[in-house]
Enzyme design. Structure first.
Site, mmCIF file in Angstrom:
data_model
loop_
_atom_site.group_PDB
_atom_site.id
_atom_site.type_symbol
_atom_site.label_atom_id
_atom_site.label_comp_id
_atom_site.label_asym_id
_atom_site.label_seq_id
_atom_site.Cartn_x
_atom_site.Cartn_y
_atom_site.Cartn_z
ATOM 1 N N CYS A 1 -7.232 0.116 -23.707
ATOM 2 C CA CYS A 1 -7.209 0.684 -22.339
ATOM 3 C C CYS A 1 -6.116 -0.046 -21.490
ATOM 4 O O CYS A 1 -6.038 0.402 -20.328
ATOM 5 C CB CYS A 1 -8.774 0.342 -21.919
ATOM 6 N N HIS B 1 0.865 -1.245 0.094
ATOM 7 C CA HIS B 1 -0.083 -0.012 0.078
ATOM 8 C C HIS B 1 0.909 1.340 -0.211
ATOM 9 O O HIS B 1 0.297 2.302 -0.524
ATOM 10 C CB HIS B 1 -1.092 -0.076 1.048
ATOM 11 N N ASP C 1 -3.261 -7.638 -19.861
ATOM 12 C CA ASP C 1 -3.802 -9.280 -19.825
ATOM 13 C C ASP C 1 -3.248 -9.997 -21.464
ATOM 14 O O ASP C 1 -2.716 -11.040 -21.313
ATOM 15 C CB ASP C 1 -5.071 -9.244 -19.621
ATOM 16 N N GLU D 1 -8.346 -9.327 -24.771
ATOM 17 C CA GLU D 1 -7.360 -9.181 -23.739
ATOM 18 C C GLU D 1 -6.982 -10.827 -23.742
ATOM 19 O O GLU D 1 -6.119 -11.062 -22.740
ATOM 20 C CB GLU D 1 -7.761 -8.627 -22.370
HETATM 21 C C1 PEP Z 1 -5.769 -4.935 -19.224
HETATM 22 O O1 PEP Z 1 -5.749 -6.432 -18.924
HETATM 23 O O2 PEP Z 1 -5.139 -4.546 -19.948
HETATM 24 C C2 PEP Z 1 -6.775 -4.256 -18.536
HETATM 25 C C3 PEP Z 1 -6.971 -3.034 -18.929
HETATM 26 O O3 PEP Z 1 -7.583 -4.745 -17.472
HETATM 27 P P1 PEP Z 1 -6.692 -4.973 -15.948
HETATM 28 O O4 PEP Z 1 -5.388 -4.429 -15.973
HETATM 29 O O5 PEP Z 1 -7.876 -4.413 -15.144
HETATM 30 O O6 PEP Z 1 -6.875 -6.344 -16.006
HETATM 31 MG MG MG Z 2 -7.417 -7.514 -18.173
#
Ligand code: PEP
Ligand code: MG
Length: 545
Positions: free
Chosen positions: A502, A188, A455, A431
């Site tokens: 994203c 944290h 991912d 992903e």
């Molecule tokens: C990703 O996997 O790129 C993503 C945006 O989701 P998270 O990082 O929340 O798994």
């Molecule tokens: Mg993800």
């Protein structure tokens, strides 16, 4: 000059004097006690005092770093009341006729070891929390406030490790940087440092405390994870230059507020913000993002002690949609499991959690949880411009089931007379390599794709994203990943869908032009990166070969 290296957890430069963080002597002596009941009453009084202090720290944290980050102090308040923890302290006082300080210290030691020996990185990080609350109770027992007062000068704090409560108690205006000998990037403290925008390096090793002393001059490079103690003139001026450049860049970026995300040849792209909690909306709005490209809704579940109700979720989604005032808001449905564990889901321990029971797999097998979330989302849809996104898709049949459930929820709500926006867009995360490879089949079924490169990288390169030991094998620019993104973009456009990115790779401005050439329509990044990506877009000229 002495140079030491750890892991930079927030990229920025700081130059200044060192303040070695010292706790008051916390060594605890074992003394014999005759009146056990009186000792237990003394313990209860100290616990009450500790809880009061934590309540004050929580209120301070709430103002400075937001609800999601302040949550840890609520957890500390709960830990003080933990039955196992308290039973252990009482039984040591009773069976050994010893003082409360000693009983707390022994219990803390046992619990810390227990947490530290667990496989799960999150649980390991909890050992620091037990230590933190135990030290607080001990200092309350001895009427000592525990933490040293800070000087008036802004300083670089060097510590063995910083407990979350110690981090948040430091006066932010007096801290230039944090450097710690120990700690993990999952802790944290690291998360708080990032949220406080303070250069920070963790895990420098024991030599940190052997090499530094109060008042010494040092330079911290949070980008490379280096701390230079008594830096030579060349290092100092090089870092001063870098710091001035950073300041100038920040200033120049501010001038991009209100400007378009447009390339030299006139190609436009959307730049949205990623948020993890309703509290981040302020930062998203201040960043001048065109919308929210990813609201990680699982944080509503992680911040809660039980399944968040339809009403609680509805209130959160409505607030985000209303705050964004008609700008696009893409809310991702629950992505729990793997590294994001919640006790009340009672998920079984798995050999390979990243390849296991997570995200949409939980939603499809426990549809009551999924339907509650969908009802809240659709009910909130009339308050803004909503997109709903589903994580971890691997097949057409999964998506068919999801769309059926959505239809069922919509019909049910309509039958109840609930108004629903007819503009809600549905999309999926790309992903998994499977989703990218069959993106020609998936695209006609949805309005948009959003590539989760975090991912996608882990699954394509077979590199566990939680495992720091294999970082050298994680090539985020790997041709396989770029080809999968390009393939998904083509298939999206051929089938009338739009596509965004994203994952963290969207912030990598060395790839901005590549993404734009692939036809990516939207880049969604954390608020602090919005203007940086805008700048990169405005430098691109896609007419050049
Ligand atoms: C990703 O996997 O790129 C993503 C945006 O989701 P998270 O990082 O929340 O798994
Ligand atoms: Mg993800």
């Amino acid at each position: 000059m002495t140079t030491l290296t750890g892991k930079g957890v927030y990229g920025a430069i700081a130059l200044g004097r060192i303040s070695v963080f010292k706790r008051k002597d916390a060594s605890v002596k074992r003394t014999h006690i005759d009146n056990i009941e009186a000792e237990k009453a003394r313990l209860e009084a100290a616990k009450a005092k500790a809880a009061e202090q934590l309540q004050n720290i929580y209120s301070k944290a709430l103002k400075e770093i937001g609800e999601a980050n302040a949550q840890i102090f609520e957890i500390h308040m709960m830990m003080i009341e933990d039955e196992d923890y308290n039973d252990s302290i009482s039984s040591i006082i009773e069976t050994q006729s010893v003082n409360a300080e000693y009983a707390v210290a022994v219990t803390a030691d046992n619990f810390e070891k227990m947490f530290a020996s667990m496989d799960d990185a999150y649980m390991q990080a909890r050992s620091a929390d037990v230590k933190d609350i135990s030290n607080r109770i001990i200092s309350c027992l001895s009427e000592d406030n525990g933490v040293d007062e800070m000087s008036d000068e802004k300083v670089i704090i060097c510590a063995d490790d910083l407990a979350p409560s110690e981090t948040v108690q430091l006066d932010k205006d007096k801290v230039l940087a944090f450097v710690t000998a120990f700690g993990s990037s999952n802790s944290h403290t690291a998360i708080l440092a990032r949220n406080m925008n303070i250069p920070a390096i963790i895990g420098v090793g024991e030599e940190l405390l052997e090499s530094v002393s109060n008042g010494e001059f040092a330079a911290v490079n949070g980008y490379t994870g280096e701390i230079f103690i008594n830096p030579d003139e060349e290092t100092k001026s090089c870092l001063e230059k870098k710091r001035a450049e950073d300041e100038e860049k920040k200033r120049l970026l501010q001038e991009l507020k209100g400007k378009e995300n447009i390339t030299i040849d006139g190609t436009k792209v959307k730049i949205y913000a990623n948020i993890g909690s309703v509290d981040n909306i302020g930062a998203a709005l201040a960043s001048d993002a065109g919308g929210i490209g990813l609201f990680r809704s699982e944080f509503l579940y992680l911040e809660s002690n039980d399944y968040p109700s339809e009403e609680q979720q509805f209130a959160a989604y409505k607030r985000v949609l209303e705050s964004m005032a008609g700008k696009k808001v893409i809310i991702r449905t629950l992505d729990i499991g793997a590294d994001k564990q919640v006790d009340y889901f009672n998920l079984a321990k798995e050999e390979n959690p990243a390849l296991g029971y997570r995200a949409i797999r939980i939603c499809l097998t426990r549809p009551e949880i999924f339907k509650t979330q969908l009802r809240a989302l659709y009910r909130a849809s009339t308050y803004g411009n909503l997109g709903i996104m589903f994580p971890m898709i691997t097949s057409v049949s999964e998506l068919e089931k999801i769309l059926e459930i959505c239809e069922e929820v919509v019909n049910q709500l309509k039958a109840e007379g609930v108004e629903i926006s007819d503009k809600v867009e549905l999309g999926i995360m790309i992903e998994t390599p499977a989703a990218a490879i069959i993106s020609d089949k998936l695209a006609p079924m949805v309005d948009f794709f959003s590539v989760g490169t975090n991912d996608l990288t882990q699954y394509t390169l077979a590199c566990d994203r939680q495992n720091a030991a294999i970082e050298q094998f994680v090539d985020t620019h790997h041709e396989a990943i770029l080809r999968l993104i390009e393939m998904s973009a083509k298939n999206a456009h051929d089938n009338g869908a739009w596509i965004g990115i994203c994952g963290e790779l969207a912030t990598d401005t060395t790839l901005t032009e590549t993404f734009l050439r692939m036809g990516i329509d939207e880049l969604s990044v954390s608020p602090t990166f919005v203007l940086k990506v805008r700048e990169a877009v405005r430098r691109c000229d896609l007419s050049e070969k």
